[in-house]
Scaffold this motif. Sequence first.
Motif, PDB file in Angstrom:
ATOM      1  N   PRO A 199      -0.461   6.432  -4.310  1.00 55.32           N
ATOM      2  CA  PRO A 199      -1.196   7.207  -3.863  1.00 55.32           C
ATOM      3  C   PRO A 199      -0.581   9.195  -3.949  1.00 55.32           C
ATOM      4  O   PRO A 199      -1.604   9.792  -3.788  1.00 55.32           O
ATOM      5  N   LEU A 200       0.168   9.595  -4.509  1.00 52.72           N
ATOM      6  CA  LEU A 200       0.237  10.727  -4.684  1.00 52.72           C
ATOM      7  C   LEU A 200       0.299  11.517  -5.943  1.00 52.72           C
ATOM      8  O   LEU A 200      -0.270  12.601  -5.990  1.00 52.72           O
ATOM      9  N   ARG A 250       0.930  -0.908   0.185  1.00 53.41           N
ATOM     10  CA  ARG A 250       0.464  -0.211   0.580  1.00 53.41           C
ATOM     11  C   ARG A 250       0.866   1.337   0.119  1.00 53.41           C
ATOM     12  O   ARG A 250       0.614   1.996  -0.785  1.00 53.41           O
ATOM     13  N   LEU A 251       2.117   1.226   0.715  1.00 48.64           N
ATOM     14  CA  LEU A 251       2.835   2.184   1.115  1.00 48.64           C
ATOM     15  C   LEU A 251       3.341   2.857  -0.124  1.00 48.64           C
ATOM     16  O   LEU A 251       4.389   3.320  -0.038  1.00 48.64           O
ATOM     17  N   ALA A 252       3.994   1.790  -0.469  1.00 45.77           N
ATOM     18  CA  ALA A 252       5.504   2.105  -1.740  1.00 45.77           C
ATOM     19  C   ALA A 252       5.594   2.790  -2.280  1.00 45.77           C
ATOM     20  O   ALA A 252       6.506   3.112  -2.432  1.00 45.77           O
ATOM     21  N   ARG A 253       4.776   3.410  -2.736  1.00 45.81           N
ATOM     22  CA  ARG A 253       4.273   4.465  -4.239  1.00 45.81           C
ATOM     23  C   ARG A 253       4.773   5.719  -3.428  1.00 45.81           C
ATOM     24  O   ARG A 253       5.653   6.541  -3.883  1.00 45.81           O
ATOM     25  N   SER A 254       4.101   6.022  -1.655  1.00 45.15           N
ATOM     26  CA  SER A 254       4.460   6.726  -0.880  1.00 45.15           C
ATOM     27  C   SER A 254       6.055   7.070  -0.412  1.00 45.15           C
ATOM     28  O   SER A 254       5.993   7.960  -0.040  1.00 45.15           O
TER      29      SER A 254
END
Lengths: 333, 333
Positions: B54-55, A115-119
């Motif tokens: 998300p970004l 879930r957080l990988a991109r952020s």
Amino acid sequence: MNSPKRTTIYDVAREAGVAASTVSRALRNPRRVNAATREHVLGVAERLGYRPSPLATALQSGRTATVAMLVPDITNPHFFGTIRGAERRASAAGITFILSYTEESADNELTQIERLARSVDGFLLASSRMSDETIWELAEEHNLALVNREVRGLPSAVVDSRVGSRQIVEHLASLGHESMVYLSGPHQSWVAGERWHALHDSARNLGIRATRLGPFPPKVVGGGAAADAVLVTGATAVVAHNDLLAIGVLRRLAERGVAVPGQVSVVGYDDIFGADFCVPSLTTLAGPQDEAGRSAVELLLENRSRSTARAPDRRVMLPSHLVIRESTGPAPG
Amino acid sequence: MNSPKRTTIYDVAREAGVAASTVSRALRNPRRVNAATREHVLGVAERLGYRPSPLATALQSGRTATVAMLVPDITNPHFFGTIRGAERRASAAGITFILSYTEESADNELTQIERLARSVDGFLLASSRMSDETIWELAEEHNLALVNREVRGLPSAVVDSRVGSRQIVEHLASLGHESMVYLSGPHQSWVAGERWHALHDSARNLGIRATRLGPFPPKVVGGGAAADAVLVTGATAVVAHNDLLAIGVLRRLAERGVAVPGQVSVVGYDDIFGADFCVPSLTTLAGPQDEAGRSAVELLLENRSRSTARAPDRRVMLPSHLVIRESTGPAPG
DNA sequence: CGCGCTGTGGCAAGCGATTGCCAAAAGTTG
DNA sequence: CAACTTTTGGCAATCGCTTGCCACAGCGCG
């Protein structure tokens, strides 16, 4: 609320009479723009109260200036030190700190990472419950740093528990104990394994009988069953997987009228808040957990800009020390 | 590391033979697209292992699905409950949780808010050290929810300490105490004021002499000076601003050979970890701090989509209760 | 059978930055 | 003073997604 309109790089550009790119450069890449223009732009930016949008920056450049820390259980005070150390270090570097509890579940860890990988720029895995293989594979795609866990070839910061465990055994041996029990933590816990091995080896060298019981939940409530289990073994010394468990053991032994350290000595790990004022106060292996958190963030930052997938094998090993208090004493008889 | 190339909405679109906008709608706005196409797109997305960025979402839509919690001091176990409650609730709603320590400084709070403003949907201010005015102004621009703090017109979740404080005084009065001292916390602390007012009022009603000392740092070490200060007043009961301070007081009194509760009774606030196993165990005002954290996140989420700046005045007041343990007893003589 | 409505999907303009490339200006050198 | 190099600033594409607007098709209805 999100205000009507934030001032952007374009507002600054217009006001300063230059192009947006110049503003961007003046801000990030000072040497790329003339000193005078730079001063001017900075002045205008200041006057307009310009604040860059971290999201836009991140989207374009790929750098998020954010790290996420995954912790199995927030109930355990043991992690507070690590969290504090990590947050402080991140904050000092102007890095945003995301905290996520994974409730002792490897699946949850995976989900969160996904879930957080991109952020985020990287993950701090504290006492991860995932298997070596899984972690190893994840490292292929993500920037990882481990806390209190070692996986071949991955950067990690761990508080030593091997040397410390030997100290525990020596301490007990010097007090005349001939048998000890290790109350083991969750079986996915890497440190639990480390501790047991070290205890076991040292015990053999010193001619002490060491047995392992468990696993027990590493919480105060786990101490009840653990204490009872200890009593039937007849061992005179107990080493609990952490202080919470140790405190639970103390409590149960008190209930049952077993004298500590008169009849049984008790040792814990972590030196958490309260270990010094429980009764009897707890002999325990203390270590710089906050330092571990700090180092892990640094390892992450080191690798942030790297191009190849796998990070170099940087390991930080922090020393622990035995704090002797009232819960250990001479073996009975 | 950031992998070479993540699959984007465009990859999915191409593979599914539709436009990117359709993919976006299939994902976010199911009713805006034909059921069949939707299934198809979702299938392709799944197959390609698509994960939204998300970004990019946040940059475009303004919704970041992130909240930040500002906490004055992580050393204080009091906050653990609040943090845990808030993190859990956020996590359950799929909201990313940013944690930031402000080291007891109002300036730091402001800086952090400024820095994070563009990357979050709202702020959780726990026991904020900022002035009412400052907070009020901030609320103009940002989505705020307060924890254990009330400011006119702003949403807040607080664990009651007025009723609880009255209970404390009644408890002490029933034990025959005629004088008590309140050891006050940091003077920017709103709850410190609340508690003192409530204690003071109740004391007057019950004919007890109440005085206030301090401020003291709300930590164990603060208890040394606090205990000594209490002794010169001759009061028979001490109410400390929080359990850490109370534990420090207990420790110092023990050192000086003052019997608790024989000569002096001691009361704390928060019922932190350890309050039940220190010696003597601590009478304290317990409250659902994690519930407070949870509620605050909910208040934030409620207001997330609102259009007008100021949020409606939603206040959550959570009940506390007095836990009577060994540190309080009949007044001497 | 023609008209307008509704359900679907595509186009393209952002969101707020960064950055490769180019061109004009300024400085260097023989 | 011409030929070159270096500095400096602008243009425009790009990051990945959302969303207003438009177009087309199918439908009901008088």
